[in-house]
Design a protein around this motif. Structure first.
Motif, PDB file in Angstrom:
ATOM      1  N   ARG A 245       0.613   2.475  -8.204  1.00 17.88           N
ATOM      2  CA  ARG A 245       1.500   2.760  -9.331  1.00 17.88           C
ATOM      3  C   ARG A 245       2.922   2.274  -9.042  1.00 17.88           C
ATOM      4  O   ARG A 245       3.888   2.832  -9.529  1.00 17.88           O
ATOM      5  N   TYR A 246       3.015   1.270  -8.202  1.00 14.84           N
ATOM      6  CA  TYR A 246       4.295   0.639  -7.854  1.00 14.84           C
ATOM      7  C   TYR A 246       5.220   1.549  -7.048  1.00 14.84           C
ATOM      8  O   TYR A 246       6.423   1.329  -7.017  1.00 14.84           O
ATOM      9  N   ASN A 247       4.648   2.548  -6.392  1.00 10.70           N
ATOM     10  CA  ASN A 247       5.376   3.337  -5.399  1.00 10.70           C
ATOM     11  C   ASN A 247       4.809   2.980  -4.029  1.00 10.70           C
ATOM     12  O   ASN A 247       3.644   3.280  -3.766  1.00 10.70           O
TER      13      ASN A 247
ATOM     14  N   THR B  29       9.033   6.833 -10.811  1.00 17.51           N
ATOM     15  CA  THR B  29      10.248   6.547 -11.573  1.00 17.51           C
ATOM     16  C   THR B  29      11.418   6.239 -10.655  1.00 17.51           C
ATOM     17  O   THR B  29      12.225   5.334 -10.922  1.00 17.51           O
ATOM     18  N   LYS B  30      11.535   6.992  -9.557  1.00 13.24           N
ATOM     19  CA  LYS B  30      12.636   6.768  -8.617  1.00 13.24           C
ATOM     20  C   LYS B  30      12.551   5.370  -7.999  1.00 13.24           C
ATOM     21  O   LYS B  30      13.583   4.746  -7.724  1.00 13.24           O
ATOM     22  N   CYS B  31      11.340   4.873  -7.804  1.00 15.25           N
ATOM     23  CA  CYS B  31      11.195   3.513  -7.278  1.00 15.25           C
ATOM     24  C   CYS B  31      11.670   2.490  -8.305  1.00 15.25           C
ATOM     25  O   CYS B  31      12.307   1.488  -7.949  1.00 15.25           O
ATOM     26  N   PHE B  32      11.383   2.732  -9.571  1.00 15.59           N
ATOM     27  CA  PHE B  32      11.859   1.817 -10.607  1.00 15.59           C
ATOM     28  C   PHE B  32      13.368   1.933 -10.805  1.00 15.59           C
ATOM     29  O   PHE B  32      14.041   0.932 -11.098  1.00 15.59           O
ATOM     30  N   ALA B  33      13.916   3.126 -10.630  1.00 12.84           N
ATOM     31  CA  ALA B  33      15.369   3.272 -10.680  1.00 12.84           C
ATOM     32  C   ALA B  33      16.015   2.478  -9.550  1.00 12.84           C
ATOM     33  O   ALA B  33      17.081   1.872  -9.724  1.00 12.84           O
TER      34      ALA B  33
ATOM     35  N   LEU C 169       0.825  -1.208   0.000  1.00 11.87           N
ATOM     36  CA  LEU C 169       0.000   0.000   0.000  1.00 11.87           C
ATOM     37  C   LEU C 169       0.860   1.259   0.000  1.00 11.87           C
ATOM     38  O   LEU C 169       1.889   1.323   0.673  1.00 11.87           O
ATOM     39  N   ASN C 170       0.409   2.246  -0.737  1.00 11.34           N
ATOM     40  CA  ASN C 170       1.059   3.547  -0.732  1.00 11.34           C
ATOM     41  C   ASN C 170       0.657   4.351   0.496  1.00 11.34           C
ATOM     42  O   ASN C 170       1.466   5.091   1.057  1.00 11.34           O
ATOM     43  N   THR C 171      -0.579   4.204   0.920  1.00  8.44           N
ATOM     44  CA  THR C 171      -1.069   4.831   2.150  1.00  8.44           C
ATOM     45  C   THR C 171      -1.751   3.770   3.005  1.00  8.44           C
ATOM     46  O   THR C 171      -2.269   2.785   2.474  1.00  8.44           O
TER      47      THR C 171
END
Length: 306
Positions: free
Chosen positions: A136-138, A184-188, A111-113
Protein backbone atom coordinates in the motif's frame (compact mmCIF):
# COMPACT_ATOMS: atom_id res chain seq x y z
CA UNK A 1 -0.56 21.29 35.50
CA UNK A 2 1.57 23.97 33.87
CA UNK A 3 3.54 23.30 30.71
CA UNK A 4 6.87 23.81 32.50
CA UNK A 5 5.98 21.11 35.03
CA UNK A 6 4.84 18.69 32.32
CA UNK A 7 7.96 19.35 30.28
CA UNK A 8 10.31 18.91 33.24
CA UNK A 9 8.81 15.55 34.14
CA UNK A 10 9.16 14.50 30.50
CA UNK A 11 12.78 15.68 30.41
CA UNK A 12 13.68 13.67 33.50
CA UNK A 13 12.13 10.52 32.02
CA UNK A 14 14.05 10.94 28.78
CA UNK A 15 17.36 11.47 30.55
CA UNK A 16 16.77 8.40 32.69
CA UNK A 17 15.44 6.04 30.04
CA UNK A 18 16.13 7.14 26.47
CA UNK A 19 18.51 5.52 24.03
CA UNK A 20 21.27 7.77 22.68
CA UNK A 21 19.26 8.46 19.49
CA UNK A 22 16.19 9.74 21.34
CA UNK A 23 18.33 11.67 23.80
CA UNK A 24 20.12 13.40 20.90
CA UNK A 25 16.75 14.22 19.33
CA UNK A 26 15.43 15.56 22.63
CA UNK A 27 18.46 17.82 22.96
CA UNK A 28 18.09 18.96 19.36
CA UNK A 29 14.44 19.92 19.76
CA UNK A 30 14.51 21.41 23.24
CA UNK A 31 18.07 22.17 24.33
CA UNK A 32 19.80 23.62 21.27
CA UNK A 33 21.46 20.30 20.53
CA UNK A 34 23.42 19.95 17.30
CA UNK A 35 22.21 18.12 14.21
CA UNK A 36 25.64 16.54 14.01
CA UNK A 37 25.06 14.79 17.34
CA UNK A 38 21.87 13.22 16.00
CA UNK A 39 23.64 12.16 12.80
CA UNK A 40 26.52 10.62 14.74
CA UNK A 41 24.18 8.42 16.76
CA UNK A 42 21.88 7.64 13.82
CA UNK A 43 24.84 6.37 11.80
CA UNK A 44 25.31 3.57 14.33
CA UNK A 45 22.07 2.00 13.07
CA UNK A 46 23.21 2.01 9.43
CA UNK A 47 24.60 -1.20 7.92
CA UNK A 48 27.38 -1.45 5.35
CA UNK A 49 24.81 -1.80 2.58
CA UNK A 50 23.47 1.64 3.48
CA UNK A 51 20.18 0.40 4.89
CA UNK A 52 19.08 0.74 8.51
CA UNK A 53 18.25 -1.85 11.14
CA UNK A 54 18.97 -2.75 14.79
CA UNK A 55 15.58 -1.67 16.18
CA UNK A 56 15.84 1.93 15.05
CA UNK A 57 12.09 1.35 14.65
CA UNK A 58 11.84 -0.20 18.09
CA UNK A 59 9.17 -2.80 17.30
CA UNK A 60 11.59 -4.92 15.26
CA UNK A 61 14.97 -6.13 16.53
CA UNK A 62 16.09 -7.40 13.11
CA UNK A 63 19.80 -6.49 12.53
CA UNK A 64 19.36 -6.80 8.76
CA UNK A 65 18.59 -3.74 6.67
CA UNK A 66 14.98 -3.30 5.63
CA UNK A 67 12.87 -0.57 4.00
CA UNK A 68 10.81 0.30 7.10
CA UNK A 69 13.87 0.89 9.26
CA UNK A 70 15.42 2.91 6.44
CA UNK A 71 12.23 4.97 6.17
CA UNK A 72 12.56 5.66 9.90
CA UNK A 73 16.10 6.95 9.40
CA UNK A 74 14.96 9.17 6.52
CA UNK A 75 12.15 10.56 8.66
CA UNK A 76 14.64 11.46 11.40
CA UNK A 77 16.78 13.28 8.84
CA UNK A 78 13.70 15.22 7.74
CA UNK A 79 12.76 15.89 11.37
CA UNK A 80 16.05 17.70 11.99
CA UNK A 81 16.16 19.35 8.57
CA UNK A 82 19.32 17.55 7.47
CA UNK A 83 19.68 17.88 3.69
CA UNK A 84 23.35 17.41 2.85
CA UNK A 85 23.09 15.08 -0.14
CA UNK A 86 26.86 14.58 -0.13
CA UNK A 87 26.88 13.17 3.42
CA UNK A 88 27.69 9.42 3.74
CA UNK A 89 24.46 8.72 5.62
CA UNK A 90 22.29 9.97 2.73
CA UNK A 91 24.53 8.46 0.07
CA UNK A 92 24.32 5.16 1.95
CA UNK A 93 20.52 5.20 1.93
CA UNK A 94 20.51 5.89 -1.79
CA UNK A 95 22.95 3.02 -2.33
CA UNK A 96 20.67 0.63 -0.43
CA UNK A 97 17.60 1.76 -2.36
CA UNK A 98 19.49 1.40 -5.64
CA UNK A 99 20.66 -2.12 -4.85
CA UNK A 100 17.36 -3.83 -5.59
CA UNK A 101 17.35 -5.43 -2.15
CA UNK A 102 13.95 -5.85 -0.51
CA UNK A 103 12.18 -4.56 -3.61
CA UNK A 104 9.27 -6.33 -5.31
CA UNK A 105 9.62 -6.08 -9.07
CA UNK A 106 6.09 -7.44 -9.40
CA UNK A 107 4.56 -4.60 -7.37
CA UNK A 108 7.25 -1.98 -8.07
CA UNK A 109 7.44 -1.30 -4.34
CA UNK A 110 9.83 -1.79 -1.48
CA UNK A 111 8.71 -4.49 0.94
CA UNK A 112 6.80 -3.51 4.04
CA UNK A 113 8.05 -6.61 5.85
CA UNK A 114 11.09 -8.80 5.20
CA UNK A 115 11.62 -12.53 5.82
CA UNK A 116 14.41 -12.05 8.35
CA UNK A 117 12.05 -10.15 10.67
CA UNK A 118 10.69 -13.53 11.77
CA UNK A 119 14.11 -14.57 13.10
CA UNK A 120 14.24 -11.83 15.73
CA UNK A 121 11.94 -10.32 18.37
CA UNK A 122 9.31 -8.12 16.78
CA UNK A 123 5.71 -6.94 17.01
CA UNK A 124 3.10 -9.07 15.29
CA UNK A 125 2.57 -6.48 12.56
CA UNK A 126 6.16 -6.97 11.41
CA UNK A 127 5.62 -10.70 10.73
CA UNK A 128 6.70 -11.38 7.17
CA UNK A 129 3.85 -11.57 4.69
CA UNK A 130 3.62 -11.73 0.91
CA UNK A 131 0.01 -10.58 0.90
CA UNK A 132 -0.97 -7.98 -1.68
CA UNK A 133 -2.50 -6.03 1.22
CA UNK A 134 1.02 -5.20 2.39
CA UNK A 135 1.71 -3.28 -0.83
CA UNK A 136 0.00 0.00 0.00
CA UNK A 137 3.00 2.24 -0.68
CA UNK A 138 4.17 2.18 2.95
CA UNK A 139 7.08 2.99 2.95
CA UNK A 140 7.51 3.12 -0.85
CA UNK A 141 5.89 6.54 -1.39
CA UNK A 142 8.16 8.10 1.21
CA UNK A 143 11.32 6.42 -0.07
CA UNK A 144 10.56 7.44 -3.65
CA UNK A 145 10.26 11.02 -2.42
CA UNK A 146 13.59 10.74 -0.62
CA UNK A 147 15.25 9.64 -3.86
CA UNK A 148 13.68 12.49 -5.84
CA UNK A 149 14.94 14.92 -3.23
CA UNK A 150 18.53 13.68 -2.97
CA UNK A 151 19.54 11.49 -5.94
CA UNK A 152 21.31 12.67 -9.07
CA UNK A 153 18.62 13.59 -11.59
CA UNK A 154 20.54 11.84 -14.34
CA UNK A 155 20.75 8.55 -12.46
CA UNK A 156 18.73 5.43 -13.20
CA UNK A 157 17.62 5.45 -9.55
CA UNK A 158 16.07 8.88 -9.99
CA UNK A 159 14.19 7.77 -13.09
CA UNK A 160 12.99 4.66 -11.25
CA UNK A 161 11.74 6.83 -8.39
CA UNK A 162 9.86 9.07 -10.85
CA UNK A 163 8.02 6.05 -12.23
CA UNK A 164 7.26 4.74 -8.74
CA UNK A 165 6.04 8.12 -7.52
CA UNK A 166 3.72 8.52 -10.51
CA UNK A 167 2.23 5.06 -9.97
CA UNK A 168 1.97 5.70 -6.24
CA UNK A 169 0.17 8.98 -6.75
CA UNK A 170 -2.23 7.37 -9.22
CA UNK A 171 -3.09 4.75 -6.60
CA UNK A 172 -3.46 7.40 -3.91
CA UNK A 173 -5.70 9.66 -5.97
CA UNK A 174 -7.94 6.74 -6.93
CA UNK A 175 -8.32 5.31 -3.42
CA UNK A 176 -8.88 8.34 -1.18
CA UNK A 177 -10.33 7.97 1.39
CA UNK A 178 -8.82 4.64 2.44
CA UNK A 179 -8.32 5.18 6.19
CA UNK A 180 -4.74 3.99 6.77
CA UNK A 181 -2.92 6.82 8.51
CA UNK A 182 0.53 5.21 8.27
CA UNK A 183 0.12 5.08 4.50
CA UNK A 184 -1.12 8.67 4.42
CA UNK A 185 1.96 9.83 6.33
CA UNK A 186 4.16 8.26 3.65
CA UNK A 187 2.29 10.18 0.96
CA UNK A 188 2.57 13.37 3.00
CA UNK A 189 6.32 12.74 3.03
CA UNK A 190 6.30 12.30 -0.75
CA UNK A 191 4.45 15.61 -1.07
CA UNK A 192 7.01 17.39 1.12
CA UNK A 193 9.96 15.97 -0.80
CA UNK A 194 8.41 16.93 -4.14
CA UNK A 195 7.83 20.44 -2.82
CA UNK A 196 11.43 20.72 -1.63
CA UNK A 197 12.77 19.39 -4.91
CA UNK A 198 10.59 21.78 -6.90
CA UNK A 199 9.48 19.04 -9.26
CA UNK A 200 6.27 19.22 -11.30
CA UNK A 201 5.86 15.46 -11.46
CA UNK A 202 2.21 15.60 -10.30
CA UNK A 203 -0.46 18.25 -9.80
CA UNK A 204 0.63 19.53 -6.38
CA UNK A 205 -2.56 21.48 -5.70
CA UNK A 206 -4.61 18.35 -6.29
CA UNK A 207 -2.15 16.33 -4.19
CA UNK A 208 -2.54 18.74 -1.26
CA UNK A 209 -6.32 18.62 -1.48
CA UNK A 210 -6.34 14.83 -1.55
CA UNK A 211 -3.99 14.69 1.44
CA UNK A 212 -6.27 16.96 3.45
CA UNK A 213 -9.25 14.83 2.52
CA UNK A 214 -7.49 11.63 3.54
CA UNK A 215 -6.10 13.06 6.79
CA UNK A 216 -9.61 14.19 7.68
CA UNK A 217 -10.80 10.62 7.22
CA UNK A 218 -7.87 9.16 9.17
CA UNK A 219 -8.11 11.31 12.31
CA UNK A 220 -10.33 9.67 14.91
CA UNK A 221 -13.13 12.01 15.97
CA UNK A 222 -14.04 9.94 19.04
CA UNK A 223 -11.68 11.54 21.55
CA UNK A 224 -12.56 8.93 24.19
CA UNK A 225 -10.43 6.47 22.20
CA UNK A 226 -7.36 8.71 22.19
CA UNK A 227 -4.49 7.35 24.27
CA UNK A 228 -6.49 4.16 24.93
CA UNK A 229 -6.77 2.56 21.50
CA UNK A 230 -4.33 2.72 18.60
CA UNK A 231 -6.14 5.44 16.68
CA UNK A 232 -4.98 8.43 14.69
CA UNK A 233 -4.82 11.76 16.53
CA UNK A 234 -4.32 15.23 14.98
CA UNK A 235 -0.61 15.25 15.87
CA UNK A 236 -0.03 12.52 13.29
CA UNK A 237 -0.38 15.23 10.64
CA UNK A 238 -0.57 18.66 12.26
CA UNK A 239 2.97 19.76 13.13
CA UNK A 240 2.42 23.51 13.31
CA UNK A 241 -0.09 26.27 12.74
CA UNK A 242 1.21 26.67 9.21
CA UNK A 243 0.41 23.02 8.41
CA UNK A 244 -2.05 22.35 5.59
CA UNK A 245 -3.81 20.00 8.02
CA UNK A 246 -4.42 22.57 10.78
CA UNK A 247 -7.41 24.35 9.29
CA UNK A 248 -10.60 22.55 10.25
CA UNK A 249 -8.91 20.59 13.01
CA UNK A 250 -8.30 23.43 15.47
CA UNK A 251 -10.73 22.12 18.08
CA UNK A 252 -9.31 18.60 17.89
CA UNK A 253 -5.79 20.03 18.28
CA UNK A 254 -6.94 21.85 21.42
CA UNK A 255 -8.43 18.64 22.80
CA UNK A 256 -5.22 16.73 22.14
CA UNK A 257 -3.28 19.37 24.06
CA UNK A 258 -5.69 18.92 26.96
CA UNK A 259 -5.17 15.16 26.83
CA UNK A 260 -1.39 15.54 26.88
CA UNK A 261 -1.61 17.89 29.83
CA UNK A 262 -3.99 15.67 31.76
CA UNK A 263 -2.73 12.13 31.14
CA UNK A 264 0.97 12.26 31.98
CA UNK A 265 2.08 9.44 34.29
CA UNK A 266 3.93 10.08 37.51
CA UNK A 267 7.27 9.08 35.96
CA UNK A 268 6.79 11.68 33.22
CA UNK A 269 5.83 9.28 30.43
CA UNK A 270 2.51 8.26 28.84
CA UNK A 271 0.82 4.92 28.36
CA UNK A 272 1.42 3.26 25.03
CA UNK A 273 -1.79 2.33 23.17
CA UNK A 274 -0.31 -0.85 21.68
CA UNK A 275 1.33 -4.15 22.59
CA UNK A 276 3.21 -6.67 20.46
CA UNK A 277 0.52 -9.38 20.72
CA UNK A 278 3.04 -12.19 21.11
CA UNK A 279 5.32 -13.70 23.77
CA UNK A 280 8.56 -11.83 23.07
CA UNK A 281 9.82 -10.44 26.37
CA UNK A 282 11.73 -7.74 24.49
CA UNK A 283 8.47 -5.80 24.21
CA UNK A 284 9.10 -4.42 27.70
CA UNK A 285 12.39 -2.92 26.54
CA UNK A 286 10.92 -1.61 23.28
CA UNK A 287 7.97 -0.04 25.09
CA UNK A 288 10.33 1.91 27.30
CA UNK A 289 12.23 3.15 24.25
CA UNK A 290 8.97 4.15 22.55
CA UNK A 291 8.00 6.28 25.52
CA UNK A 292 10.90 8.62 24.82
CA UNK A 293 9.93 8.80 21.13
CA UNK A 294 6.40 9.59 22.24
CA UNK A 295 7.57 12.27 24.67
CA UNK A 296 9.49 14.12 21.98
CA UNK A 297 6.38 14.13 19.80
CA UNK A 298 4.01 15.17 22.59
CA UNK A 299 6.21 17.90 24.02
CA UNK A 300 6.80 19.30 20.52
CA UNK A 301 3.06 19.36 19.91
CA UNK A 302 2.31 20.93 23.27
CA UNK A 303 5.03 23.53 22.78
CA UNK A 304 3.52 24.50 19.43
CA UNK A 305 -0.15 24.56 20.41
CA UNK A 306 -0.51 24.29 24.18
Amino acid sequence: MKYNDIFEKARVFVYRNARPIELALWRYHFEDGAKEDVIRVLAAFQNEDGGFAHALEADSFNPNSCPIQTWNAASILKQIGFDDASHPIIKGILRYLDSGADFSEEHKQWLNTVKSNDDYPHAIWWDYTESDDSFRYNPTAYLAGFILRFADKDSSLYKKAEEIALEAYGWFRSNVPFGWSDVTKCFAGLYDYLSEAGTELVDMDEFAQKLKEEAGADICRDTDKWGVEYVCQPSAFVRGKDSMFYEGNEELVRKECELIAGSQLEDGSYNLPWIWCNDYKEYTLAANWWKSVQLIEKMSFLKEFG
